[in-house]
Design an enzyme around this catalytic site. Sequence first.
Site, mmCIF file in Angstrom:
data_model
loop_
_atom_site.group_PDB
_atom_site.id
_atom_site.type_symbol
_atom_site.label_atom_id
_atom_site.label_comp_id
_atom_site.label_asym_id
_atom_site.label_seq_id
_atom_site.Cartn_x
_atom_site.Cartn_y
_atom_site.Cartn_z
ATOM 1 N N LYS A 178 47.316 6.091 9.247
ATOM 2 C CA LYS A 178 46.228 6.504 8.348
ATOM 3 C C LYS A 178 45.194 7.195 9.232
ATOM 4 O O LYS A 178 44.367 6.547 9.871
ATOM 5 C CB LYS A 178 45.643 5.264 7.667
ATOM 6 C CG LYS A 178 45.024 5.513 6.299
ATOM 7 C CD LYS A 178 43.884 6.493 6.283
ATOM 8 C CE LYS A 178 42.571 5.879 6.705
ATOM 9 N NZ LYS A 178 41.501 6.904 6.841
ATOM 10 N N GLU A 254 40.338 -0.875 19.561
ATOM 11 C CA GLU A 254 39.536 -0.092 20.517
ATOM 12 C C GLU A 254 38.289 0.342 19.748
ATOM 13 O O GLU A 254 38.363 1.173 18.847
ATOM 14 C CB GLU A 254 40.347 1.094 21.036
ATOM 15 C CG GLU A 254 41.593 0.611 21.759
ATOM 16 C CD GLU A 254 42.317 1.672 22.563
ATOM 17 O OE1 GLU A 254 42.072 2.867 22.340
ATOM 18 O OE2 GLU A 254 43.133 1.284 23.418
ATOM 19 N N GLU A 390 24.951 2.036 19.112
ATOM 20 C CA GLU A 390 25.772 3.227 19.339
ATOM 21 C C GLU A 390 25.351 4.335 18.370
ATOM 22 O O GLU A 390 25.359 4.137 17.162
ATOM 23 C CB GLU A 390 27.254 2.904 19.121
ATOM 24 C CG GLU A 390 28.147 4.095 19.366
ATOM 25 C CD GLU A 390 29.615 3.818 19.057
ATOM 26 O OE1 GLU A 390 29.923 3.349 17.952
ATOM 27 O OE2 GLU A 390 30.462 4.082 19.931
HETATM 28 N N1 LIG Z 1 37.192 2.186 22.052
HETATM 29 C C1 LIG Z 1 37.801 3.330 21.867
HETATM 30 O O1 LIG Z 1 38.803 3.635 22.490
HETATM 31 C C2 LIG Z 1 37.271 4.301 20.842
HETATM 32 C C3 LIG Z 1 37.769 5.599 20.838
HETATM 33 C C4 LIG Z 1 37.278 6.513 19.911
HETATM 34 C C5 LIG Z 1 36.313 6.132 18.991
HETATM 35 N N2 LIG Z 1 35.843 4.870 19.027
HETATM 36 C C6 LIG Z 1 34.812 4.473 18.066
HETATM 37 O O2 LIG Z 1 35.074 5.027 16.786
HETATM 38 C C7 LIG Z 1 33.877 5.264 16.078
HETATM 39 C C8 LIG Z 1 33.885 6.656 15.503
HETATM 40 O O3 LIG Z 1 35.010 6.830 14.717
HETATM 41 P P1 LIG Z 1 34.997 6.688 13.119
HETATM 42 O O4 LIG Z 1 33.625 6.984 12.592
HETATM 43 O O5 LIG Z 1 36.157 7.443 12.590
HETATM 44 O O6 LIG Z 1 35.255 5.137 12.931
HETATM 45 P P2 LIG Z 1 35.474 4.353 11.574
HETATM 46 O O7 LIG Z 1 35.582 2.924 11.934
HETATM 47 O O8 LIG Z 1 34.478 4.746 10.550
HETATM 48 O O9 LIG Z 1 36.850 4.897 11.009
HETATM 49 C C9 LIG Z 1 38.038 4.842 11.772
HETATM 50 C C10 LIG Z 1 39.220 4.781 10.838
HETATM 51 O O10 LIG Z 1 39.181 3.569 10.090
HETATM 52 C C11 LIG Z 1 39.321 3.850 8.724
HETATM 53 N N3 LIG Z 1 38.626 2.794 7.975
HETATM 54 C C12 LIG Z 1 37.313 2.723 7.680
HETATM 55 N N4 LIG Z 1 37.057 1.598 6.962
HETATM 56 C C13 LIG Z 1 38.235 0.947 6.811
HETATM 57 C C14 LIG Z 1 38.631 -0.264 6.178
HETATM 58 N N5 LIG Z 1 37.755 -1.037 5.516
HETATM 59 N N6 LIG Z 1 39.929 -0.630 6.232
HETATM 60 C C15 LIG Z 1 40.831 0.127 6.886
HETATM 61 N N7 LIG Z 1 40.528 1.295 7.488
HETATM 62 C C16 LIG Z 1 39.238 1.699 7.462
HETATM 63 C C17 LIG Z 1 38.730 5.234 8.566
HETATM 64 O O11 LIG Z 1 39.151 5.821 7.367
HETATM 65 C C18 LIG Z 1 39.254 5.906 9.810
HETATM 66 O O12 LIG Z 1 40.602 6.314 9.641
HETATM 67 C C19 LIG Z 1 32.787 5.015 17.089
HETATM 68 O O13 LIG Z 1 32.258 3.736 16.893
HETATM 69 C C20 LIG Z 1 33.505 5.059 18.425
HETATM 70 O O14 LIG Z 1 32.901 4.369 19.472
HETATM 71 C C21 LIG Z 1 36.298 3.948 19.917
HETATM 72 O O1 LIG Z 2 36.646 8.515 22.230
HETATM 73 C C1 LIG Z 2 37.318 7.768 22.902
HETATM 74 C C2 LIG Z 2 38.242 8.207 23.880
HETATM 75 C C3 LIG Z 2 39.328 7.481 24.114
HETATM 76 C C4 LIG Z 2 40.284 7.923 25.036
HETATM 77 C C5 LIG Z 2 41.518 7.399 25.134
HETATM 78 O O2 LIG Z 2 41.963 6.464 24.332
HETATM 79 C C6 LIG Z 2 42.439 7.871 26.122
HETATM 80 O O3 LIG Z 2 42.082 8.695 26.958
HETATM 81 O O4 LIG Z 2 43.579 7.402 26.089
#
Ligand SMILES: NC(=O)c1ccc[n+]([C@@H]2O[C@H](COP(=O)([O-])OP(=O)(O)OC[C@H]3O[C@@H](n4cnc5c(N)ncnc54)[C@H](O)[C@@H]3O)[C@@H](O)[C@H]2O)c1
Ligand SMILES: O=C/C=C/C=C(\O)C(=O)O
Length: 486
Positions: A178, A254, A390
Amino acid sequence: MKEIKHYINGEYVGSANGRLFDNVNPANGKVISRVHEAGREEVDAAVKAARAALNGPWGRMTVEQRTAILHKVADGINARFDEFLEAECQDTGKPKSLASHIDIPRGAANFKVFADLIKNVAAEAFEMATDDGTGALNYAVRRPKGVIGVISPWNLPLLLMTWKVGPALACGNTVVVKPSEETPTTTALLGEVMKEAGVPDGVYNVVHGFGGNSAGAFLTEHPDVDAYTFTGETGTGETIMKAAANGVRQVSLELGGKNAGIVFADCDMDKAIEGTLRSAFANCGQVCLGTERVYVQRPIFDEFVARLKAGAEELVIGPPDDERSNFGPLISLKHREKVLSYYQKAVDDGANVITGGGVPDMPAELAHGAWVQPTIWTGLQDDSAVVTEEIFGPCCHIRPFDTEEEAIELANSLPYGLASALWTENVTRAHRVAGQLEAGIVWVNSWFLRDLRTAFGGSKQSGIGREGGVHSLEFYTELKNICVKL
Ligand SMILES: NC(=O)c1ccc[n+]([C@@H]2O[C@H](COP(=O)([O-])OP(=O)(O)OC[C@H]3O[C@@H](n4cnc5c(N)ncnc54)[C@H](O)[C@@H]3O)[C@@H](O)[C@H]2O)c1
Ligand SMILES: O=C/C=C/C=C(\O)C(=O)O
């Protein structure tokens, strides 16, 4: 108008409920496609297809056959590099100069690395004594975990999705993905590549839609998914973890961060500026590993602030196709509202706005894009929400420190623990500080330098588990111990 459909059991299919939503290019606000929103029916069909493929040809393939196909998937991405690049940049607005170096090459590499790894990984064996003197032999074998639900975010769409799908398939699982509703296109396009590469139908399935009360929730509530791997916000991770608790399904999470950069007076200033500029502003600040808190030792504080400001002001804001551009828009106007609310909060909390703080003037054809200025603040209190939450935008707060102990305490003061970058030419200090930072990843004199064999993930509220190298194999396989009495 182009429609983006689900990819289920090797076919592109629309939603039975007839619901579609707009996919918007955030550089200019234009609708670039209409996306089918999955109901429970499509999610169920995708999970059933994945289950059938697991028990079918994919499950019966040898590791050599499977990994040869995954190499073809990687080659297929490279063969259609420009198409993936165009799609990713239209969905995100990010500069092509960035996506052509990071997003698309990593999309291919994520298949190759794990295909090669699975061929060479050993499992444990223990010989043991028994009372009758004959002994016993324990050995472990790896088996696929099953049907994996993959839920991915919008910031590095192809990279982060394949970072999960690559190892999941290498280990013999099947997946239902998804992707983020903001960035559906490259995940959809990958279905064509899978087909061309000879991945059997049902191994890779994609359902589109939103999170709550939509495809995301339907997938995490589906009882026949064996485990979930998720990258996104911490709050969403909590929701997914609760859903996965029904049926005791494993999760790999993550999540968000509020990463600290620590710059010591003995750093190489050129390197520290270059690295901090990237870590704060690359991808318009929408990188989970990005630095939003910078702690700089007092003797070099003023020089560092002045040089970071100069660097931020040299960034070239522009659309993906502009070859000079190295700074794109945020993902959406909605996300810009959130980022701008922090820009306002910083002012309300008494910050010195060193640069930026608003919306840049853009030419008419880009005026409806989600543009925002790279922004640097100083002078905020440690408990300001701008410093503790964040933001996920192109901004950082810089604060002076005096001692090593103080820097470590400040860096560790938040409930997040994803990544840290520290800058010093003193090798002893580098090891000493790195060892004490509460983060899953610490970079010394670098940032986002990635070896895919290493453990990747967050501590504290930044995640659960590690992916990368053998750690991905740990999550995507069941290790079974076989004990043979000799
Ligand atoms: N730790 C890491 O490796 C990493 C990497 C990239 C991004 N991030 C984090 O991601 C965030 C930004 O991404 P985003 O805004 O897309 O995140 P998000 O949590 O809003 O959405 C991520 C995914 O989850 C889905 N989703 C949302 N609510 C849901 C629910 N109730 N049930 C199931 N699925 C659901 C969304 O549709 C999307 O596909 C930031 O907080 C960032 O730090 C973390
Ligand atoms: O935004 C987050 C970046 C994540 C990076 C990785 O998961 C990667 O480099 O494998």
